[in-house]
Each structure stands twice: as structure tokens, then as C-alpha cells.
Design a protein around this motif. Structure first.
Motif, PDB file in Angstrom:
ATOM      1  N   THR A 178       0.816  -0.921  -0.030  1.00  0.00           N
ATOM      2  CA  THR A 178       0.270   0.029  -0.086  1.00  0.00           C
ATOM      3  C   THR A 178       1.026   1.024   0.057  1.00  0.00           C
ATOM      4  O   THR A 178       0.824   2.144  -0.727  1.00  0.00           O
ATOM      5  N   ALA A 179       1.624   0.955   0.610  1.00  0.00           N
ATOM      6  CA  ALA A 179       2.923   2.557   0.730  1.00  0.00           C
ATOM      7  C   ALA A 179       3.875   2.647  -0.961  1.00  0.00           C
ATOM      8  O   ALA A 179       3.939   3.727  -0.694  1.00  0.00           O
ATOM      9  N   GLY A 180       4.222   1.095  -1.408  1.00  0.00           N
ATOM     10  CA  GLY A 180       4.192   1.882  -2.117  1.00  0.00           C
ATOM     11  C   GLY A 180       5.722   1.545  -2.553  1.00  0.00           C
ATOM     12  O   GLY A 180       6.289   1.823  -4.179  1.00  0.00           O
ATOM     13  N   THR A 289       3.265   7.714   1.929  1.00  0.00           N
ATOM     14  CA  THR A 289       2.672   7.535   0.952  1.00  0.00           C
ATOM     15  C   THR A 289       2.697   7.512  -0.436  1.00  0.00           C
ATOM     16  O   THR A 289       3.012   8.959  -0.398  1.00  0.00           O
ATOM     17  N   GLU A 293      -1.533   5.640  -5.209  1.00  0.00           N
ATOM     18  CA  GLU A 293      -2.242   4.716  -4.009  1.00  0.00           C
ATOM     19  C   GLU A 293      -3.420   3.725  -4.365  1.00  0.00           C
ATOM     20  O   GLU A 293      -3.632   2.737  -4.326  1.00  0.00           O
ATOM     21  N   TRP A 297      -4.306  -0.422  -4.108  1.00  0.00           N
ATOM     22  CA  TRP A 297      -5.190   0.210  -3.219  1.00  0.00           C
ATOM     23  C   TRP A 297      -5.661  -1.180  -2.622  1.00  0.00           C
ATOM     24  O   TRP A 297      -7.483  -1.775  -3.570  1.00  0.00           O
TER      25      TRP A 297
END
Length: 476
Positions: A178-180, A289, A293, A297
Motif C-alpha cells: 500500500t505504501a508503494g 505513501t 495509492e 489499494w
């Protein structure tokens, strides 16, 4: 709002039903003893021991299922002091990989859940010798851009190359997706194919280190003079730090701190140079993030308790029950899993509602997977406190709403949608207003047009417009 007593009664009934032949042994033994049979004591002993085990089993199962924290869970840290901003994740070690492989940063461009469907009929499953079994590890399809060099901050080498594949992501490390930001191991063993001489080999995400790169886990270093340096959410620093650890070998990165005083002279000197470089050219912290996002997700596809403003027992509210906030300080994996998430050993810092000093509690909890996927954003937890202050219960519905797994919405009496999403202080204030007035709202949408909300609609409008500060100040 479930109570511990109701869960315990249910477990007692279930345990009695499962073990009903055992109490019958008491009747058989009594009848045999009355008839003068010599073996009567055997039946009586079996009946007594078995009957005594029923409440023990019920208490154990109720404690495992119901996330209740009592005084016996309080801990005193004799050797470890947790700061309020500390989060230690005792994650499994990342694989070392072949010697010729190199560490690189990878950005998650897209993510989607492929499969998570454990064939599990029991409430809990314990696995022996495997901390991350495939059955309870979601399979996720990722599109990654692997950066060419550690200096790739959008200028030199930032293009790198892209790869799309499916990987099993340990549930404790879902927030890295999620943070990438990931850390990957690139194996050049298969490079130089006739079709593409520059082709690279296998790309393997290192999930525990990816959680470190994502900022989920705090990262600190103690230099030779005992001074602390915080590297959390500094991608360049972290990548160089990990490369030194990989080359040196034996440097533990399972916790949150590397103490240079415990390392060999050569490795400590390399880390000291890294600290000096940061002091001369400090690196800005990366965002919580990365942009885009919405394309990664995966939270909505993961299991967990639906986010909501929460249910309230009127009796609990009338007796003075309050909501309190806590924060995870530590998580460590166990070998037990539940469909909604792994069972983890946790340490929480609880802030009592009566203004007394916060305290830490150690508790084994099932942590929902949707909450784990946003762990890089927040480690806060909502608890509802017993009116006498003797126990606290984790409320995952309210916790998930406060964490942002689902967008919270509020509708004003005139039908206008009020801005609530992404404002945890406002959401917290609204939750407290509902709880103090004994109003349940088991959805993430708060409709102030409802007649039952008329008594608190004005205060809730003030909380939204004032950012929740006025209501929170009134509580304190």
C-alpha cells in the motif's frame, strides 16, 4: 457491542456440549459407588477431572477469541524502553539470496489481490515449523518499477525497468504494498540472453525489509558515542544501510535499532561514514505513501471487521464507559492463524480515559489483514474501557474506521455531506459523542438527519467544523 461475559457463557455451553460424556461419568461413578462396585472411584475421578477441565477450556477459548486486556496483561520494561513513536516488528528474516544478486528499491505501480481463500473450517489454525504458510499468505499481482541505482530519486537511473508478476505477501508486510516502496533482490544470473543482452534475472521482493523501507517499522541507529539517529522513511539511507548489512553479514535487522557498539570495527566504521554523510547532506523523509495509492489499494479486497462508528451498549454508556486510544509498540509473528488475519504477540501503550499515566500491555491478538495493510499510516487502536477501569477491549470496527480502511462520511441535517474522510481527530470526536450518548452507528456513514441523532447533531456539527479539537478538549 459484545461483552466478555456473553462470550464466556457461549464457550462454556460449547465446551459442555463437546464434553457431555465426561459429566455422565459422575453419574455412572455415583451409581457404581452406591452399588458397592470397586471400580466406582475410576469413573468418579474421570468425571471430576473432566468436569473441572470444561471451565478451563472455556476460559482459554474466550480469552483467545475476545480481545480483552486486563491488569494481568500489564508489562514493565526492565531492559527495553519504548518511545511513543516506536514500532518494532519482529518479522521473519529476509532470504539472503545468491552472492551476485544486488539490492534495489522498487516502486509499486499497481497491485491487485489474486487469491486468498484458505480452506479452513476451524476458527484458529496452528502451523508447526512454517511461520508464513501459503494457505494464509495472500497471493498478490504486482507491477513494479525497479530502480537502477540507490541514487534514483527521480533523476539518474530512475527509469530502471518494469516487471509484473505474482508474489505471496506475508500478512505482516502488506503495508509495504500500500505504501508503494519495496526492497527487491535482483539476481543477474539469467542476464545476457540472446534476445536481450541487457535482460535481468529473477526479482525477489524481500518483505520484512520492504516493511522497513515503507516506514512501517521504525529504523534507528546508535553510533559509537551512544547518540541516536533516526532513519525511518529515508529510502536512500535505508538502502545503503541494507547493502552494508548484506555485505557484512550477521547484522540483525529484525528489530528497529542497530547498535554500532555491538558490531565489528570495519562494519561499524562503514555505518559511521553513513551517519556522517547524512549529517552533511540530510535526506528528506519520504511521504507516508507514494503517489498513485489508488492503483495499489488492496485493502478493500482483504478480510477484516467492517469499519464503522461502532455499536454501544446503553448500560455501558450509562455506567460511565468511555472509548480510549492505544498504540501498537511491537508486533511479532506466531505460528497461529485465523482467516481474518494472523495471531500476533503485541505490545500496546494504552492511554486511560481518566487521565492517569499511560501503561503498556502485552496481549496475543488476531490482527485483521485490512488493518495490517495500512500499518504504515497509523498504529493507533480504539478500545472501549470497562466503567470500573479494570479492563479494555479492542474495537476493530472503530479502529479500522480511524485507520482509514474505509472512508468515513457524515451527512448534515440539511443533507450536505460533511468532510470527514482523512480527519482522524474529527472521527475520534464523533465516536466519543456517539458513545457518551449511548448511540450505536454500525456503519461508516453518520446520518445526522435521523431523529435519534437530534440531541447530538449540533455538537457533531461543531466537532466537524472545529476539527474535533473542541470536543476532545472538553473530554480532557
Amino acid at each position: 457491542m459484545r461483552s466478555y461475559a456473553s462470550v464466556l457463557v457461549g464457550k462454556l455451553g460449547f465446551a459442555t456440549l463437546c464434553c457431555f460424556p465426561v459429566p455422565l461419568a459422575l453419574l455412572v461413578g455415583y451409581a457404581a459407588w452406591d452399588a458397592g462396585e470397586g471400580w466406582a472411584w475410576i469413573a468418579l475421578a474421570i468425571g471430576l477431572v473432566g468436569s473441572a477441565l470444561i471451565p478451563v477450556m472455556a476460559l482459554k477459548d474466550a480469552r483467545q477469541q475476545f480481545p480483552r486486556i486486563t491488569r494481568r496483561d500489564r508489562v514493565e520494561h526492565a531492559n527495553v524502553s519504548y518511545g511513543d513513536d516506536t514500532f518494532v516488528m519482529w518479522a521473519p528474516r529476509s532470504e539472503h539470496g545468491p552472492a551476485q544478486a544486488w539490492l534495489a528499491r522498487a516502486d509499486v505501480l499497481e497491485a491487485s489481490l489474486v487469491r486468498y481463500d484458505p480452506d479452513n473450517e476451524a476458527t484458529y489454525t496452528t502451523c508447526f515449523g512454517d511461520l508464513t504458510p501459503d494457505e494464509f499468505t495472500p497471493l498478490i499481482r504486482l507491477k513494479l518499477r525497479v530502480r537502477d541505482s540507490e541514487e534514483a530519486d527521480g533523476v539518474d537511473g530512475a527509469a530502471g525497468f518494469e516487471i509484473t508478476d505474482t508474489w505471496r505477501v506475508p500478512t505482516m508486510c502488506l503495508s509495504a504494498v500500500t505504501a508503494g516502496r519495496l526492497i527487491v533482490l535482483v539476481d543477474p544470473a539469467a542476464a545476457g540472453t540472446p534476445a536481450d543482452p541487457k535482460a535481468l534475472g529473477k526479482v525477489t521482493p524481500l518483505w520484512p525489509r520492504s516493511a522497513l523501507m515503507a516506514g512501517t517499522r521504525t529504523s534507528r541507529m546508535i553510533d559509537l558515542e551512544g547518540r541516536w539517529t533516526d532513519a525511518t522513511r529515508r529510502p536512500g539511507w535505508l538502502l545503503r544501510q541494507m547493502r552494508i548489512a548484506r555485505e557484512a553479514g550477521g547484522v540483525e535487522m529484525a528489530g528497529d535499532t542497530i547498535d554500532l557498539r555491538l558490531l565489528d570495527t570495519h562494519t561499524a566504521a562503514r555505518y559511521t561514514a553513513l551517519i556522517a554523510r547524512d549529517r552533511d547532506f540530510p535526506e528528506d523523509r519520504a511521504p507516508v505513501t507514494e503517489p498513485g495509492e489508488e492503483l495499489r489499494w488492496i485493502v478493500d479486497s482483504l478480510p477484516g471487521e467492517p469499519a464503522a462508528f461502532g455499536s454501544v451498549s446503553r448500560r455501558w454508556s450509562r455506567r460511565g464507559g468511555v472509548l480510549v486510544r492505544a498504540r501498537f509498540l511491537q508486533m511479532s509473528a506466531t505460528t497461529t492463524f485465523q482467516v481474518h488475519g494472523p495471531v500476533l504477540d503485541t505490545v500496546l501503550r494504552i492511554h486511560p480515559g481518566d487521565g492517569t499515566p499511560p501503561f503498556d500491555a502485552a496481549r496475543r491478538l488476531t490482527v485483521p489483514m485490512d488493518y495490517l495493510s495500512v500499518l504504515h499510516r497509523t498504529r493507533e487502536v480504539v478500545l472501549y474501557a470497562d466503567p470500573n477501569g479494570r479492563s479494555y477491549v479492542v474495537d476493530w470496527a472503530r479502529t479500522n474506521l480511524l485507520a482509514g480502511t474505509t472512508a468515513a462520511k457524515a451527512l448534515a441535517p440539511d443533507g450536505q455531506e460533511l468532510p470527514v474522510a482523512g480527519r482522524p481527530d474529527v472521527i475520534w470526536a464523533l465516536m466519543n459523542l456517539l458513545a457518551s450518548h449511548g448511540l450505536s452507528n454500525p456503519t461508516p456513514v453518520l446520518d445526522l438527519r435521523e431523529r435519534r441523532m437530534s440531541a447530538v447533531a449540533g455538537k457533531m456539527m461543531e466537532a466537524v467544523r472545529g476539527g474535533g479539537t473542541q470536543v476532545n478538549a472538553a473530554r480532557l
